[in-house]
Motif scaffolding. Structure first.
Motif, PDB file in Angstrom:
ATOM      1  N   GLY A   1      22.865   0.478 -10.247  1.00 31.17           N
ATOM      2  CA  GLY A   1      23.101  -0.165 -11.532  1.00 31.17           C
ATOM      3  C   GLY A   1      23.289  -1.660 -11.442  1.00 31.17           C
ATOM      4  N   GLN A   2      23.002  -2.256 -10.285  1.00 28.80           N
ATOM      5  CA  GLN A   2      23.123  -3.707 -10.154  1.00 28.80           C
ATOM      6  C   GLN A   2      21.909  -4.414 -10.739  1.00 28.80           C
ATOM      7  N   VAL A   3      22.086  -5.699 -11.023  1.00 27.34           N
ATOM      8  CA  VAL A   3      21.014  -6.559 -11.504  1.00 27.34           C
ATOM      9  C   VAL A   3      20.518  -7.392 -10.327  1.00 27.34           C
ATOM     10  N   VAL A   4      19.207  -7.559 -10.215  1.00 27.14           N
ATOM     11  CA  VAL A   4      18.597  -8.292  -9.102  1.00 27.14           C
ATOM     12  C   VAL A   4      17.792  -9.462  -9.649  1.00 27.14           C
ATOM     13  N   VAL A   5      17.899 -10.607  -8.980  1.00 28.10           N
ATOM     14  CA  VAL A   5      17.176 -11.812  -9.383  1.00 28.10           C
ATOM     15  C   VAL A   5      16.417 -12.349  -8.179  1.00 28.10           C
ATOM     16  N   PHE A   6      15.129 -12.666  -8.378  1.00 28.16           N
ATOM     17  CA  PHE A   6      14.304 -13.303  -7.358  1.00 28.16           C
ATOM     18  C   PHE A   6      13.921 -14.705  -7.825  1.00 28.16           C
ATOM     19  N   VAL A   7      13.736 -15.598  -6.864  1.00 31.30           N
ATOM     20  CA  VAL A   7      13.297 -16.961  -7.136  1.00 31.30           C
ATOM     21  C   VAL A   7      12.032 -17.226  -6.334  1.00 31.30           C
ATOM     22  N   GLN A   8      11.018 -17.755  -7.003  1.00 31.63           N
ATOM     23  CA  GLN A   8       9.778 -18.090  -6.306  1.00 31.63           C
ATOM     24  C   GLN A   8      10.052 -19.113  -5.204  1.00 31.63           C
ATOM     25  N   GLY A   9       9.587 -18.813  -3.987  1.00 32.38           N
ATOM     26  CA  GLY A   9       9.800 -19.701  -2.859  1.00 32.38           C
ATOM     27  C   GLY A   9      11.033 -19.393  -2.050  1.00 32.38           C
ATOM     28  N   SER A  10      11.775 -18.346  -2.423  1.00 34.35           N
ATOM     29  CA  SER A  10      12.993 -17.988  -1.704  1.00 34.35           C
ATOM     30  C   SER A  10      12.842 -16.598  -1.100  1.00 34.35           C
ATOM     31  N   PRO A  11      13.212 -16.400   0.159  1.00 35.37           N
ATOM     32  CA  PRO A  11      13.132 -15.072   0.787  1.00 35.37           C
ATOM     33  C   PRO A  11      14.402 -14.244   0.584  1.00 35.37           C
ATOM     34  N   LEU A  12      15.181 -14.563  -0.429  1.00 41.63           N
ATOM     35  CA  LEU A  12      16.442 -13.877  -0.681  1.00 41.63           C
ATOM     36  C   LEU A  12      16.473 -13.316  -2.090  1.00 41.63           C
ATOM     37  N   ALA A  13      17.167 -12.201  -2.244  1.00 40.83           N
ATOM     38  CA  ALA A  13      17.399 -11.604  -3.554  1.00 40.83           C
ATOM     39  C   ALA A  13      18.878 -11.724  -3.888  1.00 40.83           C
ATOM     40  N   ILE A  14      19.161 -11.900  -5.176  1.00 36.27           N
ATOM     41  CA  ILE A  14      20.531 -12.003  -5.666  1.00 36.27           C
ATOM     42  C   ILE A  14      20.917 -10.666  -6.284  1.00 36.27           C
ATOM     43  N   LEU A  15      22.059 -10.114  -5.868  1.00 31.99           N
ATOM     44  CA  LEU A  15      22.559  -8.855  -6.405  1.00 31.99           C
ATOM     45  C   LEU A  15      23.912  -9.077  -7.065  1.00 31.99           C
ATOM     46  N   GLY A  16      24.106  -8.460  -8.210  1.00 37.33           N
ATOM     47  CA  GLY A  16      25.390  -8.543  -8.880  1.00 37.33           C
ATOM     48  C   GLY A  16      25.494  -7.472  -9.957  1.00 37.33           C
ATOM     49  N   PRO A  17      26.696  -7.126 -10.376  1.00 40.15           N
ATOM     50  CA  PRO A  17      27.966  -7.624  -9.850  1.00 40.15           C
ATOM     51  C   PRO A  17      28.327  -6.984  -8.514  1.00 40.15           C
ATOM     52  N   VAL A  18      29.214  -7.651  -7.771  1.00 40.55           N
ATOM     53  CA  VAL A  18      29.674  -7.143  -6.480  1.00 40.55           C
ATOM     54  C   VAL A  18      31.188  -7.246  -6.427  1.00 40.55           C
TER      55      VAL A  18
END
Length: 482
Positions: A229-246
């Motif tokens: 049930g987390q939300v994920v955000v990607f950014v073009q040019g970044s090899p990382l994903a953002i997960l939240g809430p944590v």
């Protein structure tokens, strides 16, 4: 048309303008050589345009000839520049009211490789790359479901960049999605180059020292977060994903905890929590004991400490801060140097400097052991940012221990607990499930319960669909007819 581009063309050396002569007229093709796939242009697009054998060419006939569903009509110059900067080609005829955008973006990027910062023994051995399309494809390979939703957003006033908001429809709470969506839409910044920069813009509290959102390079961890049930955000040019809430407790959970049996995972988690306390309090306890609390040290150990410190001219506070600072310098130097040289500097430098400091009488052997053990404990954190935060917080607690002894350590711990109690992640409590207390989610916190207890999703995310599976049905066995 070319005159309106004159200022931009004079400062854009990679802008190419091809004049394609046909029997029905001259077609102009605009594209940026650094952003487009040259093979597509020269092996497909230009031959198709040159092959048009009609007496009078119109834009409608060009659209039919190239026959790509993603082509778009463009009417003003700002759209032309945006289409070229996004990796497209612009096709135009003189006196025509509009032109055509043709996607020829160069999709070449770093190949998918094993993760470097979040290595695991078990589980998939792949990581995200700098391409947004490839990262989304990795997620879809794991979740082949129409419930996986993806929203495209653009952030940046001066240098716009693509953002992808990903979540599971029917599982993710709409309030969490709306919170992230609104924070990204409200950004008024020049550009967002990397996911680590975006985290700083959309986190809850500006002055929180602990990470409020998780950055990960592992697709399997991202998929697990989406299914919870987390939300994920990607950014073009970044090899990382953002997960939240944590939550704070989740920062001590590694991805491979799900791949081990519950007993092994529980042991490793408890070991990480113990390592955090050692990294944070071991050196301050040494300073406090030698400065104010000699009575708590056993007599045999006190004699050894006295002999070890007999040649040290500095008080324990200065001795500890000096040695902790040297350890951080070695770590920073090893991280900035090339890999092979950095490893050599870290090992050889630590041994040589440590031995030289002890022989010169600047510190004691026991403090060398304590500081090394504390540094090793801080590296056991599965979250790199959390490990860095623990190393930073160690210094003010050492100062408090040197000023007020055990009382100073207690003041520092109380301040940290108060700070943690006030934090949130996308509006959710940061110390969940301890505060507020949620017994149902304690099964996956300090310990990891057996898999049959994971039938329900964590209540922290307020999922629309609470159930992962039915434990009772999952344990049913079908009889085999012989």
């Amino acid at each position: 048309m070319e005159q309106s581009f004159q200022r931009w063309v004079s400062n854009t050396a990679d802008l190419k303008i091809d004049h394609i002569e046909t029997d029905g007229g001259v077609i102009r093709l605009y594209y940026l050589s650094t952003m487009t796939d040259q093979k597509v242009i020269y092996q497909y697009l230009i031959p198709r345009l040159q092959g048009m054998n009609v007496s009078t060419i119109t834009m409608l006939e060009i659209e039919r000839e190239i026959g790509v569903s993603e082509q778009q009509r463009i009417f003003d110059e700002n759209q032309i520049i945006e289409s070229l900067l996004s990796g497209g080609a612009y096709i135009h005829l003189e006196q025509a009211e509009y032109g055509i955008y043709f996607p020829v973006k160069d999709t070449a990027s770093r190949q998918v490789s094993p993760p470097e910062n979040e290595t695991n023994i078990l589980g998939p051995q792949n990581s995200f790359v700098e391409s947004l399309e490839i990262n989304l494809a990795l997620i879809r390979k794991y979740i082949r479901s129409p419930r996986l939703f993806h929203e495209h957003m653009i952030v940046g006033e001066t240098a716009p960049n693509d953002i992808a908001l990903v979540y599971m429809d029917g599982i993710t709470d709409e309030e969490n999605v709306q919170t992230v969506r609104q924070r990204i839409n409200n950004l008024m910044v020049d550009s967002v180059i990397d996911a680590s920069m975006l985290v700083q813009y959309i986190k809850d509290k500006e002055y929180c020292v602990f990470p409020q959102l998780v950055l990960t390079e592992r697709p399997d961890r991202t998929v697990a977060g989406l299914l919870q049930g987390q939300v994920v955000v990607f950014v073009q040019g970044s090899p990382l994903a953002i997960l939240g809430p944590v939550t704070f407790i989740q920062l001590f959970q590694a991805t491979e905890d799900s791949y081990f049996r519950w007993s092994i995972s529980t042991f490793l988690r408890l070991l990480r929590f113990l390592a955090m306390f050692l990294a944070l309090l071991l050196t301050p306890a040494y300073v406090a004991a030698l400065t104010y609390h000699y009575e708590i040290i056993p007599a045999d150990l006190l004699i050894s400490l006295a002999q070890s410190r007999s040649r040290v001219p500095f008080p324990p506070l200065f001795e500890a801060i000096m040695l902790e600072g040297i350890i951080e310098l070695l770590r920073e130097a090893g991280a900035r140097l090339p890999t092979k040289i950095g490893q050599t500097i870290g090992i050889v430098g630590g041994i040589v400097i440590g031995q030289a400091i002890v022989q010169a009488g600047f510190t004691s052997n026991i403090l060398i052991i304590i500081v090394a053990l504390g540094a090793l404990s801080s590296f056991s954190s599965p979250n790199y940012i959390l490990g860095a935060v623990i190393r930073v917080l160690r210094f003010p607690i050492i100062l408090l221990a040197g000023l007020w002894g055990g009382f100073g350590i207690a003041v520092g711990i109380c301040f940290l607990l108060t700070h943690l109690l006030r934090q949130t992640s996308l509006g959710r409590p940061y110390l969940h499930p301890v505060y507020p207390l949620r017994f149902a989610d304690l099964k996956d916190s300090f310990i990891r319960a057996p898999i049959q207890f994971f039938g329900m999703r964590p209540q922290l995310y307020r999922p629309k669909d609470d159930y992962r599976f039915s434990p009772r049905k999952a344990k049913q066995l079908d009889d085999i007819d012989e």
